[in-house]
Structures are given as C-alpha cells and as structure tokens.
Enzyme design. Structure first.
Site, PDB file in Angstrom:
ATOM      1  N   TYR A 151       0.670  -1.274  -0.112  1.00 24.01           N
ATOM      2  CA  TYR A 151      -0.069  -0.145  -0.062  1.00 24.01           C
ATOM      3  C   TYR A 151       1.039   1.159  -0.013  1.00 24.01           C
ATOM      4  CZ  TYR A 151      -3.785  -3.160   1.333  1.00 24.01           C
ATOM      5  OH  TYR A 151      -4.478  -4.465   1.393  1.00 24.01           O
TER       6      TYR A 151
ATOM      7  N   PHE B  27     -13.021  -5.131   0.623  1.00 23.63           N
ATOM      8  CA  PHE B  27     -14.298  -4.267  -0.113  1.00 23.63           C
ATOM      9  C   PHE B  27     -15.403  -4.653   0.652  1.00 23.63           C
ATOM     10  CE2 PHE B  27     -12.253  -3.405  -4.616  1.00 23.63           C
ATOM     11  CZ  PHE B  27     -11.016  -2.813  -4.229  1.00 23.63           C
ATOM     12  N   PRO B  28     -15.469  -4.449   2.002  1.00 21.46           N
ATOM     13  CA  PRO B  28     -16.620  -4.843   2.559  1.00 21.46           C
ATOM     14  C   PRO B  28     -17.887  -3.731   2.289  1.00 21.46           C
ATOM     15  CG  PRO B  28     -15.113  -3.837   4.021  1.00 21.46           C
ATOM     16  CD  PRO B  28     -14.596  -4.188   2.807  1.00 21.46           C
ATOM     17  N   LEU B  29     -17.493  -2.424   1.749  1.00 21.02           N
ATOM     18  CA  LEU B  29     -18.249  -1.441   1.240  1.00 21.02           C
ATOM     19  C   LEU B  29     -18.282  -1.272  -0.112  1.00 21.02           C
ATOM     20  CD1 LEU B  29     -17.525   1.314   4.217  1.00 21.02           C
ATOM     21  CD2 LEU B  29     -19.258  -0.431   4.157  1.00 21.02           C
TER      22      LEU B  29
ATOM     23  N   GLY C  99     -16.933   1.595  -1.238  1.00 17.50           N
ATOM     24  CA  GLY C  99     -17.614   2.826  -0.905  1.00 17.50           C
ATOM     25  C   GLY C  99     -18.873   2.844  -1.723  1.00 17.50           C
TER      26      GLY C  99
HETATM   27  N1  LIG Z   1      -6.308  -8.656   0.453  1.00 13.80           N
HETATM   28  C1  LIG Z   1      -6.412  -7.966  -0.398  1.00 13.80           C
HETATM   29  O1  LIG Z   1      -6.373  -8.202  -1.800  1.00 13.80           O
HETATM   30  C2  LIG Z   1      -7.272  -6.662  -0.342  1.00 13.80           C
HETATM   31  C3  LIG Z   1      -7.764  -5.789  -1.447  1.00 13.80           C
HETATM   32  C4  LIG Z   1      -8.314  -4.614  -1.271  1.00 13.80           C
HETATM   33  C5  LIG Z   1      -8.365  -4.209   0.149  1.00 13.80           C
HETATM   34  N2  LIG Z   1      -8.098  -4.949   1.144  1.00 13.80           N
HETATM   35  C6  LIG Z   1      -8.137  -4.300   2.335  1.00 13.80           C
HETATM   36  O2  LIG Z   1      -9.591  -4.122   2.901  1.00 13.80           O
HETATM   37  C7  LIG Z   1      -9.939  -2.982   3.226  1.00 13.80           C
HETATM   38  C8  LIG Z   1     -11.092  -2.254   3.140  1.00 13.80           C
HETATM   39  O3  LIG Z   1     -10.932  -1.923   1.493  1.00 13.80           O
HETATM   40  P1  LIG Z   1     -11.201  -0.743   0.953  1.00 13.80           P
HETATM   41  O4  LIG Z   1     -10.971   0.252   1.917  1.00 13.80           O
HETATM   42  O5  LIG Z   1     -10.597  -0.778  -0.373  1.00 13.80           O
HETATM   43  O6  LIG Z   1     -12.770  -0.740   0.562  1.00 13.80           O
HETATM   44  P2  LIG Z   1     -14.001  -0.489   1.542  1.00 13.80           P
HETATM   45  O7  LIG Z   1     -13.792  -0.608   3.082  1.00 13.80           O
HETATM   46  O8  LIG Z   1     -14.988  -1.218   0.898  1.00 13.80           O
HETATM   47  O9  LIG Z   1     -14.436   1.024   1.312  1.00 13.80           O
HETATM   48  C9  LIG Z   1     -13.687   2.115   1.467  1.00 13.80           C
HETATM   49  C10 LIG Z   1     -14.412   3.355   0.959  1.00 13.80           C
HETATM   50  O10 LIG Z   1     -15.583   3.567   1.299  1.00 13.80           O
HETATM   51  C11 LIG Z   1     -15.772   5.039   1.723  1.00 13.80           C
HETATM   52  N3  LIG Z   1     -16.401   4.706   3.168  1.00 13.80           N
HETATM   53  C12 LIG Z   1     -15.837   4.161   4.353  1.00 13.80           C
HETATM   54  N4  LIG Z   1     -16.782   4.328   5.169  1.00 13.80           N
HETATM   55  C13 LIG Z   1     -17.877   5.051   4.842  1.00 13.80           C
HETATM   56  C14 LIG Z   1     -18.944   5.538   5.438  1.00 13.80           C
HETATM   57  N5  LIG Z   1     -19.421   5.362   6.627  1.00 13.80           N
HETATM   58  N6  LIG Z   1     -19.735   6.377   4.484  1.00 13.80           N
HETATM   59  C15 LIG Z   1     -19.548   6.562   3.368  1.00 13.80           C
HETATM   60  N7  LIG Z   1     -18.420   6.214   2.868  1.00 13.80           N
HETATM   61  C16 LIG Z   1     -17.670   5.682   3.341  1.00 13.80           C
HETATM   62  C17 LIG Z   1     -14.349   5.465   1.847  1.00 13.80           C
HETATM   63  O11 LIG Z   1     -14.318   6.779   1.701  1.00 13.80           O
HETATM   64  P3  LIG Z   1     -13.841   7.790   2.812  1.00 13.80           P
HETATM   65  O12 LIG Z   1     -12.289   7.804   2.734  1.00 13.80           O
HETATM   66  O13 LIG Z   1     -14.230   9.282   2.276  1.00 13.80           O
HETATM   67  O14 LIG Z   1     -14.486   7.175   4.058  1.00 13.80           O
HETATM   68  C18 LIG Z   1     -13.614   4.745   0.741  1.00 13.80           C
HETATM   69  O15 LIG Z   1     -13.696   5.339  -0.537  1.00 13.80           O
HETATM   70  C19 LIG Z   1      -8.440  -2.301   2.717  1.00 13.80           C
HETATM   71  O16 LIG Z   1      -8.112  -0.979   3.494  1.00 13.80           O
HETATM   72  C20 LIG Z   1      -7.403  -3.223   2.711  1.00 13.80           C
HETATM   73  O17 LIG Z   1      -6.841  -3.406   4.158  1.00 13.80           O
HETATM   74  C21 LIG Z   1      -7.395  -6.145   1.018  1.00 13.80           C
END
Ligand SMILES: NC(=O)c1ccc[n+]([C@@H]2O[C@H](COP(=O)([O-])OP(=O)(O)OC[C@H]3O[C@@H](n4cnc5c(N)ncnc54)[C@H](OP(=O)(O)O)[C@@H]3O)[C@@H](O)[C@H]2O)c1
Length: 290
Positions: A66, A214-216, A219
């Site tokens: 990252y 990508f739990p959300l 976003g």
């Molecule tokens: N193992 C793998 O291959 C892999 C791949 C991808 C990701 N990951 C892990 O998974 C974690 C989560 O994935 P992610 O961060 O990419 O995606 P995510 O958690 O699905 O979504 C993050 C997005 O949602 C927005 N968001 C978060 N909370 C919100 C809320 N309460 N209301 C409105 N918008 C909200 C954030 O924007 P704001 O910043 O504006 O809140 C950001 O744009 C990563 O940080 C990483 O650690 C692992």
C-alpha cells in the site's frame, strides 16, 4: 459502552493472546491515487489510526504494497505514539510488488517474501507478525514454496498465524496441506458474494477467520443512492452500517476491515455493530447482489 466502540461487535479469537474486536480497520485508503504514493495529509492519516485505536479498533489490516510502504509508515508512527500499542494486532500481507498506480504484480519468490517480513518487522519495531497473509498466490512459483516459506518463518517464531488471500476453496485446501491456515481474506460484500464457493461456511466450520475485503464495495454501498438506502432508513442507520451489519451476521468468523480516511466515517462504521438485522431483512439483503 460508547456506541462507536469496536468492542460492540464482539470478538474473534486467534489464540489466547490474540483476541480481536470483530470490526477492524484497513489502511489502504491512506495512500495516494491508485494506492500509489503518500496520502495527501500524512499527519491526518496517523491521527486517524490513533483515533481508531481509541475507539477500540485493535485489528489493523495493512500491507507493504500500500503505497508501497506509505500506509505502513503511518501505522508504525501511530503505534509508536500510542501507549497501549502492544494491545494492537496487525494483519499484514506479503507477495505483491507495485510498479505504478493500480498496478499490482504477485511475486511469491521465497527470498522476497522473507525480505518483506523482515522489513515489516523492522518498520513496526516488532519481533513477530501476528497474522501474515500471502497476498496473492504467484502462479509462477509452486504454492509449496510460497506457503512453505511462511511456514518456515512461523517455525522460527517470526509469524504467529498464516493467512491466504483471494483464493478458492480448493486453493485454501491445497495451502492447508502445507501449513495451518488461520485466516482467509477475499473480496466479499453484500453486493458481491456470488463467487463464494462455500469458503465462508468452510472457514466457520474450521475456525478460520474470514476477512472480507471491499466490505463497502470501495464505497459504492455507502454512498447516496446506495442499494441499501431503503433498508438503512428502516433501521435509522447509514447504508455503510447495513453493509457491515450484514457481514457481521453472515458468519461469526467474519471480521470486516472497512477502510476510510474520515473520522466521521470511521465512527459511522463502528456503530454498525449496534444494528441488529432481522432474519427477514438479512435474507432480503443476501439476494441483492448483481
Ligand atoms: N487482500 C486483498 O487483496 C485486499 C484488497 C483490497 C483491500 N484490502 C483491504 O480491505 C480494506 C478495505 O477495503 P477498501 O478500503 O479498499 O474498501 P471499502 O472498505 O469497501 O470502502 C472504502 C471506501 O468507502 C468509503 N467509506 C468508508 N466508510 C464510509 C462511510 N461510513 N460512509 C460513506 N463512505 C464510506 C471510503 O471513503 P472515505 O475515505 O471518504 O471514508 C472509501 O472510499 C483495505 O483497506 C485493505 O486493508 C485487501
């Protein structure tokens, strides 16, 4: 307890000394565009991680890739400045190199995996990884060599628990022949779970943690006009909270690790633990996916 505390989500136990609240935090948003380079406001990134600790988040998902290394540098600083840092558990990943914005290349050469672990331990001032994932299986290297190297480092005391990321059930079972696998991290959310080939249920049956990335849906499930908006109104909740509440209810082995760069969103996400979906609404949500 404060409604925004991660402890409201209950716990998952990896071992007697490694028990985490079931709402964690992922650091991937704390980088530049395309998960490349530094975050625009590094001090804010460090403060946000410390805020997460203060709100009961004791499980942080990260990876050297990252940035690379930028999110980890903020995490390392936050840990250094936090008095109870020995109570924070790190879920780390190795096995990917970065060559530019949104460019990811799996590299599972054992010497490289070992170097990543050594550099991460140096970065975090720790002598072991709590949970270490093979980020991707590198198709050019036998899986025995990749998971085998993690097993060697586990035997040496450098890794407590081994995980494997973005795998099928067959790949998980193949990895289990090489080492004890205690966690899987796959893309999984209420809008996209049709690829689940039984791996979530298998994880629960075998006491394997399941981290849905990508739990959300990066976003999409949380924004205005989210497909979860109507049901969110019914629970007086945000769409993000509904997405996370669905994951928490789906399996007791699921530990969501939502990413955010906003303190308001962080608190909003942690409050998801207080949303108790009815069985009927859970089923309705389960059939939402495209
Ligand atoms: N193992 C793998 O291959 C892999 C791949 C991808 C990701 N990951 C892990 O998974 C974690 C989560 O994935 P992610 O961060 O990419 O995606 P995510 O958690 O699905 O979504 C993050 C997005 O949602 C927005 N968001 C978060 N909370 C919100 C809320 N309460 N209301 C409105 N918008 C909200 C954030 O924007 P704001 O910043 O504006 O809140 C950001 O744009 C990563 O940080 C990483 O650690 C692992």
């Amino acid at each position: 307890m404060d409604k925004n505390n991660a402890a409201n989500a209950g716990t998952f136990k990896f071992d007697d000394n490694f028990i985490v609240n079931r709402l964690g935090y992922g650091t991937m948003q704390l980088t530049g565009k395309g998960v490349w380079g530094p975050y625009k406001d590094p001090d804010h990134a460090v403060d946000l991680i410390k805020n997460a600790f203060d709100l009961g988040v004791n499980f942080i998902d990260t990876a050297d890739s990252y940035g690379p290394w930028t999110a980890d540098s903020y995490l390392a600083k936050a840990l250094k400045e936090y008095s109870d840092s020995d109570k924070i558990f790190i879920s780390d990943k190795v096995g990917q190199v970065r060559t530019g914005e949104n460019e990811w290349t799996p590299v599972g050469v054992p010497a490289f995996l070992r170097q990543e672990v050594e550099l991460s331990l140096r970065m975090f001032h720790r002598d072991h990884e709590d949970l270490l994932f093979l980020h991707r299986i590198d198709s050019h290297v036998p899986i025995e060599d990749q998971v085998g190297e993690l097993k060697k480092m586990q035997d040496e005391g450098k890794i407590k628990h081994i995980g494997i990321s973005q795998v099928s059930l067959d790949e998980l079972k193949a990895a289990q022949k090489i080492a004890k696998i205690d966690a899987v991290e796959n893309m999984y959310n209420v809008g996209h779970h049709k690829d689940d080939d039984g791996i979530v249920d298998y994880a629960e049956e075998n006491n394997i943690a399941f981290l849905p990335w990508f739990p959300l849906d990066t976003g999409n499930l949380a924004k205005t006009n989210s497909p979860l908006e109507d049901i969110a109104k019914k629970y007086n909740a945000s769409p993000a909270q509904i997405a996370l509440a669905w994951l928490l209810k789906r399996s007791k082995n699921i530990i969501p690790i939502p990413g955010t760069s906003s303190l308001d969103h962080l608190k909003d996400n942690l409050n998801a633990a207080n949303v108790n979906l009815s069985s009927e609404d859970f089923e309705k949500l389960s059939s939402l996916q495209k």
